[in-house]
Write an enzyme that holds these catalytic residues in place. Sequence first.
Site, PDB file in Angstrom:
ATOM      1  N   LYS A  87       6.829  -6.551   4.542  1.00 19.08           N
ATOM      2  CA  LYS A  87       6.543  -7.948   4.905  1.00 19.08           C
ATOM      3  C   LYS A  87       7.465  -8.968   4.243  1.00 19.08           C
ATOM      4  O   LYS A  87       7.725 -10.016   4.807  1.00 19.08           O
ATOM      5  CB  LYS A  87       5.077  -8.292   4.600  1.00 19.08           C
ATOM      6  CG  LYS A  87       4.114  -7.732   5.623  1.00 19.08           C
ATOM      7  CD  LYS A  87       2.677  -8.162   5.341  1.00 19.08           C
ATOM      8  CE  LYS A  87       1.727  -7.463   6.284  1.00 19.08           C
ATOM      9  NZ  LYS A  87       0.325  -7.787   5.994  1.00 19.08           N
TER      10      LYS A  87
ATOM     11  N   ASP B   8      -1.394 -13.628   8.985  1.00 18.26           N
ATOM     12  CA  ASP B   8      -2.437 -13.050   8.117  1.00 18.26           C
ATOM     13  C   ASP B   8      -3.358 -14.123   7.551  1.00 18.26           C
ATOM     14  O   ASP B   8      -4.574 -13.924   7.428  1.00 18.26           O
ATOM     15  CB  ASP B   8      -1.801 -12.282   6.944  1.00 18.26           C
ATOM     16  CG  ASP B   8      -1.345 -10.880   7.341  1.00 18.26           C
ATOM     17  OD1 ASP B   8      -1.872 -10.325   8.321  1.00 18.26           O
ATOM     18  OD2 ASP B   8      -0.455 -10.341   6.653  1.00 18.26           O
TER      19      ASP B   8
HETATM   20  P1  NAP Z   1       0.975  -4.940  -1.376  1.00 17.53           P
HETATM   21  O1  NAP Z   1       1.891  -6.083  -1.103  1.00 17.53           O
HETATM   22  O2  NAP Z   1       1.545  -3.586  -1.608  1.00 17.53           O
HETATM   23  O3  NAP Z   1       0.061  -5.353  -2.627  1.00 17.53           O
HETATM   24  C1  NAP Z   1      -0.887  -4.463  -3.122  1.00 17.53           C
HETATM   25  C2  NAP Z   1      -1.698  -5.124  -4.234  1.00 17.53           C
HETATM   26  O4  NAP Z   1      -2.720  -4.207  -4.629  1.00 17.53           O
HETATM   27  C3  NAP Z   1      -0.888  -5.439  -5.483  1.00 17.53           C
HETATM   28  O5  NAP Z   1      -1.422  -6.598  -6.077  1.00 17.53           O
HETATM   29  C4  NAP Z   1      -1.127  -4.208  -6.361  1.00 17.53           C
HETATM   30  O6  NAP Z   1      -1.074  -4.455  -7.749  1.00 17.53           O
HETATM   31  C5  NAP Z   1      -2.554  -3.882  -6.012  1.00 17.53           C
HETATM   32  N1  NAP Z   1      -2.821  -2.439  -6.213  1.00 17.53           N
HETATM   33  C6  NAP Z   1      -2.249  -1.410  -5.550  1.00 17.53           C
HETATM   34  N2  NAP Z   1      -2.742  -0.228  -5.996  1.00 17.53           N
HETATM   35  C7  NAP Z   1      -3.620  -0.542  -6.984  1.00 17.53           C
HETATM   36  C8  NAP Z   1      -4.448   0.226  -7.836  1.00 17.53           C
HETATM   37  N3  NAP Z   1      -4.445   1.569  -7.782  1.00 17.53           N
HETATM   38  N4  NAP Z   1      -5.238  -0.408  -8.747  1.00 17.53           N
HETATM   39  C9  NAP Z   1      -5.233  -1.767  -8.819  1.00 17.53           C
HETATM   40  N5  NAP Z   1      -4.474  -2.553  -8.029  1.00 17.53           N
HETATM   41  C10 NAP Z   1      -3.676  -1.957  -7.121  1.00 17.53           C
HETATM   42  O7  NAP Z   1      -0.069  -4.734  -0.178  1.00 17.53           O
HETATM   43  P2  NAP Z   1      -0.732  -5.845   0.757  1.00 17.53           P
HETATM   44  O8  NAP Z   1       0.103  -6.040   1.972  1.00 17.53           O
HETATM   45  O9  NAP Z   1      -1.042  -7.026  -0.071  1.00 17.53           O
HETATM   46  O10 NAP Z   1      -2.061  -5.080   1.235  1.00 17.53           O
HETATM   47  C11 NAP Z   1      -3.171  -4.887   0.368  1.00 17.53           C
HETATM   48  C12 NAP Z   1      -4.343  -4.350   1.174  1.00 17.53           C
HETATM   49  O11 NAP Z   1      -4.744  -5.285   2.175  1.00 17.53           O
HETATM   50  C13 NAP Z   1      -4.037  -3.046   1.919  1.00 17.53           C
HETATM   51  O12 NAP Z   1      -5.161  -2.216   1.837  1.00 17.53           O
HETATM   52  C14 NAP Z   1      -3.825  -3.496   3.351  1.00 17.53           C
HETATM   53  O13 NAP Z   1      -4.130  -2.498   4.290  1.00 17.53           O
HETATM   54  C15 NAP Z   1      -4.823  -4.644   3.439  1.00 17.53           C
HETATM   55  N6  NAP Z   1      -4.477  -5.628   4.471  1.00 17.53           N
HETATM   56  C16 NAP Z   1      -5.398  -5.832   5.455  1.00 17.53           C
HETATM   57  C17 NAP Z   1      -5.132  -6.779   6.424  1.00 17.53           C
HETATM   58  C18 NAP Z   1      -6.161  -7.007   7.497  1.00 17.53           C
HETATM   59  O14 NAP Z   1      -5.810  -7.563   8.536  1.00 17.53           O
HETATM   60  N7  NAP Z   1      -7.410  -6.636   7.291  1.00 17.53           N
HETATM   61  C19 NAP Z   1      -3.940  -7.514   6.424  1.00 17.53           C
HETATM   62  C20 NAP Z   1      -3.042  -7.269   5.384  1.00 17.53           C
HETATM   63  C21 NAP Z   1      -3.316  -6.321   4.415  1.00 17.53           C
HETATM   64  P3  NAP Z   1       0.325  -4.424  -8.577  1.00 17.53           P
HETATM   65  O15 NAP Z   1       0.983  -5.741  -8.297  1.00 17.53           O
HETATM   66  O16 NAP Z   1      -0.113  -4.272  -9.974  1.00 17.53           O
HETATM   67  O17 NAP Z   1       1.107  -3.252  -8.046  1.00 17.53           O
END
Ligand code: NAP
Length: 285
Positions: free
Chosen positions: A71, A107
């Site tokens: 993204k 989003d």
């Molecule tokens: P991202 O940019 O990879 O960010 C992931 C975040 O989660 C970071 O803050 C990371 O922390 C944290 N994280 C990852 N693994 C972790 C763990 N084991 N323990 C604690 N924190 C952890 O991903 P994203 O795009 O923000 O997406 C995050 C979630 O939202 C995903 O599950 C995705 O599928 C969901 N999502 C859903 C929608 C929807 O339409 N419903 C839209 C977008 C995203 P660090 O910074 O410390 O690595």
Amino acid sequence: MDHRSSKGICYLIGDPVAHSLSPIMHNAAYAVLGLDMEYRALRVRREGLEQAMKSLRSQDVIGLNVTIPHKSTVMPFLDDIDDVAKEIGAVNTIVSRDGELKGHNTDWLGALDALGQAGYGPGKGRKGLVLGAGDSARAVIYALAKADMDLIVSNRDPEKAEAISKRFGRMTTIIPVSHEELPKHIHDISLIANCTPLGMEGFPRELPLDPDLISKEMTVLDLVYVPMETLLLRAAKEKGARVAYGYEMLVGQGARSFELFTGRKAPAEVMRRVVLENLKEAGHQ
Ligand code: NAP
């Protein structure tokens, strides 16, 4: 209307994409409106992004959705990016017209749709807690900050929480807080938003925060939508809190992307119905 916008191919690019519900959701929308369009998922690894973006600049491709992990890294490959996506620092929707690629972010609107479905109205004087500091957290924070809410952000990597607080500090007050410090800050929180993958496949038994911090006055939004009822949402219901579902955000962001791709009003009810049917059929309730 531009004739190309009701004819052509749209892709979801990311890694992984195999289990995404976006193709069935968008293809159902095209079918019900009789559009000569197709939506496909394309797995693109980090190292293959530049090449993929070159080959997707074809006449047939009218739009792309972008998911983890591209993204923000896709932004340098675009010709133009709207101001909101620039401010969020992430693009989840790309419109292709006459060989030009323009990036958008839907989003944040999807998050507001999910909160609206739950009956939560973000606004001045309300305070929210955002868990996570990645691409989706920035979209949710943008949405809440634009509604004048004060925020707390808590992330595994505290430096990223600091960076987010600086990034959006011009819009509202955002306090970075460690997980250990959360109990001190939780008393006047009306909204908790989980923007981490904790609760989804890979981490199905992990909660992003101590459920004892949830109270019945709160609304809890979980961006995770597989399963539909995450451990966090179950805990929230047990505490008597309102819940806002990740699948509603998926439908909301998808409907906004559809409208950017086609110029038509999205059949959001159809999109929601197929998403729910698929989550239930797959046993992901
Ligand atoms: P991202 O940019 O990879 O960010 C992931 C975040 O989660 C970071 O803050 C990371 O922390 C944290 N994280 C990852 N693994 C972790 C763990 N084991 N323990 C604690 N924190 C952890 O991903 P994203 O795009 O923000 O997406 C995050 C979630 O939202 C995903 O599950 C995705 O599928 C969901 N999502 C859903 C929608 C929807 O339409 N419903 C839209 C977008 C995203 P660090 O910074 O410390 O690595």
